[in-house]
Design a protein around this motif. Structure first.
Motif: not given
Length: 244
Positions: A88-101
């Motif tokens: 349900m949580i939307t993560v800001e795109e830049t933050v999302y990419k960093r965490i995924l990386g």
């Protein structure tokens, strides 16, 4: 990257992840990131692929007698609701990419640096630690769009609670329920799938079936693991250091 190369790599990602009881979401996300698919499509697409591949993987390891309910039930009991909340949580795109990386580095560690634990080395698990671990991994899984196996399996092996095949069986089941819960959470705010979902599923399902079958037997795919490691490293670098 041509579309043909994309599907070839997708097949081998599903194959290799399923061979160790994983659904492959982190690998699918890495591929989609390299291919330029939008994050709002990446996350639900990866979780759907996870469902098909993880249940295929689980069926092979379960029939082999490697599944442990004693560890799975308490860890899933907390991870399922937390994965739903995470979805349900939307993560800001830049933050999302960093965490995924950063998370993309975990499968590499799992493939190459966590060796099998012999039965004589196994230690009794602590229920409270299992429950807390399930909650943390579940929340993060739902937020990022993964099943959590890349985080759970190294933990199980590191703490010596399970051997490699037991880890694969538990991880596969864990990934399935977490992916389902994560998708449920995402449904509360709307889901967008890639238009090629049916083909994605077909390719991943075939790769996952073959990988799970061979992985539950005696199988070593060192060369393929190195290829996958290169793909994951490239995607990790792109995600962590990309400015957009």
């Amino acid at each position: 990257m041509s579309i043909e190369v994309f599907y070839i790599i997708l097949f081998f990602v599903a194959f290799l992840y399923a061979s160790v009881g994983h659904g492959g979401a982190s690998g699918y996300l890495a591929l989609m990131a390299l291919y330029g698919i939008a994050p709002e499509e990446m996350k639900p697409t990866a979780l759907v692929l996870n469902l098909f591949v993880s249940i295929t993987s689980f069926s092979h390891y379960y029939r082999g007698g490697f599944f442990s309910k004693k560890i799975f039930i308490p860890i899933a009991a907390m991870s399922i609701p937390m994965a739903f909340i995470g979805g349900m949580i939307t993560v800001e795109e830049t933050v999302y990419k960093r965490i995924l990386g950063v998370l993309l580095l975990f499968p590499i560690l799992r493939f190459f640096f966590f060796k099998n634990v012999e039965d004589c080395q196994l230690r009794p698990h602590t229920v409270s630690v299992v429950i807390i671990s399930g909650g943390i991994v579940g929340l993060l899984s739902g937020m990022i769009g993964i099943g959590g196996g890349i985080l759970l399996s190294p933990l199980l092996l590191l703490l010596q609670w399970t051997n490699q095949k037991q880890t694969a069986a538990i991880s596969a089941a864990f990934i399935f329920v977490n992916s389902l819960a994560g998708l449920g959470g995402m449904l509360t705010r709307g889901i967008t799938f890639t238009g090629d979902m049916a083909l994605f599923v077909g390719v991943a399902l075939v790769g996952g079936f073959l990988g799970a079958y061979l992985g539950s037997k005696k199988f070593n795919a060192t060369i393929l693991k190195y290829v996958l490691a290169v793909v994951l490293l490239l995607a990790s670098y792109k995600l962590v250091f990309s400015k957009a």
